[in-house]
Design an enzyme around this catalytic site. Structure first.
Site, PDB file in Angstrom:
ATOM      1  CE1 TYR A 140      -3.358  -2.834   0.898  1.00  0.00           C
ATOM      2  CE2 TYR A 140      -4.595  -0.816   1.220  1.00  0.00           C
ATOM      3  CZ  TYR A 140      -4.568  -2.176   1.027  1.00  0.00           C
ATOM      4  OH  TYR A 140      -5.738  -2.871   0.976  1.00  0.00           O
ATOM      5  CE  LYS A 188       2.505 -17.979  -1.982  1.00  0.00           C
ATOM      6  NZ  LYS A 188       1.595 -19.157  -2.068  1.00  0.00           N
ATOM      7  CG  ASP A 220      -1.248 -20.517  -0.465  1.00  0.00           C
ATOM      8  OD1 ASP A 220      -0.718 -20.452   0.663  1.00  0.00           O
ATOM      9  OD2 ASP A 220      -0.721 -21.122  -1.424  1.00  0.00           O
ATOM     10  CG  ASP A 244      -7.982  -5.026   2.117  1.00  0.00           C
ATOM     11  OD1 ASP A 244      -8.927  -4.558   2.779  1.00  0.00           O
ATOM     12  OD2 ASP A 244      -7.949  -5.021   0.880  1.00  0.00           O
ATOM     13  CG  ASP A 248     -13.456  -7.481   2.684  1.00  0.00           C
ATOM     14  OD1 ASP A 248     -13.216  -6.730   3.654  1.00  0.00           O
ATOM     15  OD2 ASP A 248     -13.982  -7.082   1.625  1.00  0.00           O
TER      16      ASP A 248
END
Ligand code: IPM
Ligand code: MN
Length: 352
Positions: A140, A188, A220, A244, A248
């Site tokens: 970001y 990751k 994942d 983020d 959700d």
């Protein structure tokens, strides 16, 4: 208590849901004898329209002069499919987070007993966890970001420093200590260099928290486990973009994206906001679910030490759900959905 609250309604349904949260805060103030003083300021698309800047200096000054900030949502479709837009509403939110030093976003993935039936998962595997999302680093904010001169190549940069990783991990370890003492670091690390630094520092800090069990999980795999075995998790800590996306996903387990609040903390001022977005299709229609913002107000109260008041808000929200006073996202099949203002009135009225 005297409390200065900055109100940043933002875009889309923001003004409506923040309006209901203020109704609830006013009801708390009246009942418990507090004085809440509000200052409104612009952020997002509405700030661009008014001033050309998604996070005007004036808004920053209002936030800095307040004890806490209550924020609604940001975003407007007129920018979404417009790659030529030079200024975007989201830049306002990012600059606000960065300049207020809000490096940690706490997202409690709570489940309301009365809503467990609304979850797409079997109720017996649904329970709460906390996600700690790093908020002011990673892709970001990493630079360079942009396009090559011919426009045919685009790039983002993911950057994390030791200092940024240490402070968020300390916060997450501390949180796990107060819960079931299990911390899952999601990364990751099999591919990404920043993830390998997160893992390394996680291992370095773990001995300072011998009572907390630290596990590592690839993102994942975590995306799958959150759906398949949500009770496996206690506290999840992860970098900005993974956090983020995962929250959700996890929010749906709670029954609706419209239910989850969050707290952003770091430096002096703390900011409270629903995790959902600006839902522009619903703006002005009085149909959006105000509960995530009302629950963000509950987190705000608890943050300043008003535990009893926070609980009163939560109890009132539970009552609303149980009484079926809910917006269309939660209404039972065939039942009449209530409006945004009806839900806010019920919660405020129940507190009174
Ligand atoms: C959130 C939102 C923001 C984010 C957007 C609006 C920039 O999705 O608060 O989760 O990605 O952080
Ligand atoms: Mn998001």
């Amino acid at each position: 208590m005297k409390l200065k609250i900055a109100l940043l309604p933002g875009d889309g349904i923001g003004p409506e849901i923040v309006g209901e949260a203020v109704k609830v805060l006013d009801s708390i103030a009246a009942k418990y004898g507090h004085q809440f003083e509000y200052s409104k300021a612009l952020v997002g698309a509405c700030a661009i329209d008014a001033t050309g800047d998604p996070y005007p200096a004036e808004t920053h000054a209002v936030c800095e002069a307040s004890d806490v900030v209550l924020f609604g949502a940001i975003g407007d479709p007129k920018y979404d499919n417009n790659p030529a837009a030079k200024v975007r509403p989201e830049q306002g939110l990012l600059r606000m987070r960065k300049s207020l030093g809000l490096f940690a976003n706490l997202r409690p993935l709570a489940v309301f007993d009365s809503l467990a039936g609304r979850s797409p998962l079997k109720t017996e595997i649904v329970k709460g966890a906390d996600c700690v999302r790093e908020l002011t680093g990673g892709m970001y904010f990493g630079r360079p970001q942009g396009r090559s001169e011919d426009g045919n190549t685009a790039y983002d940069t993911c950057v994390y420093t030791r200092e940024e990783i240490e402070r968020i991990l300390h916060l997450a370890f501390g949180l796990a200590r107060g819960r079931r003492k299990k911390l899952t670091l999601v990364d990751k690390a099999n591919v990404i260099a920043t993830s390998r630094l997160w893992r390394q520092i996680g291992g370095e800090l773990a001995p300072q928290y011998p009572d907390v069990e630290l596990e590592y999980m690839f993102v994942d795999n975590a995306a799958m486990q959150i759906i398949q075995r949500p009770t496996h998790f206690d506290v999840i800590v992860t970098e900005n973009l993974f956090g983020d996306i995962l929250t959700d996903e996890a929010s749906v387990i709670s029954g609706s994206l419209g239910m989850l609040p969050s707290a952003s903390v770091g430096a002096k001022v703390a900011l409270f906001e629903p995790i959902h977005g600006s839902y522009p299709q619903a703006a002005g229609k009085n149909i959006a679910n105000p509960m995530a913002t009302i629950l963000s107000a509950a987190m705000l109260l608890e943050h300043v030490g008003l535990q009893q008041e926070g609980k009163a808000v939560r109890d009132a929200v539970n009552q609303a759900i149980e009484a079926g006073v809910v917006t269309e996202d939660l209404a039972a099949a065939g039942a009449k959905a209530c409006s945004t203002t009806e839900v806010g009135d019920f919660v405020a009225g129940h507190i009174a």
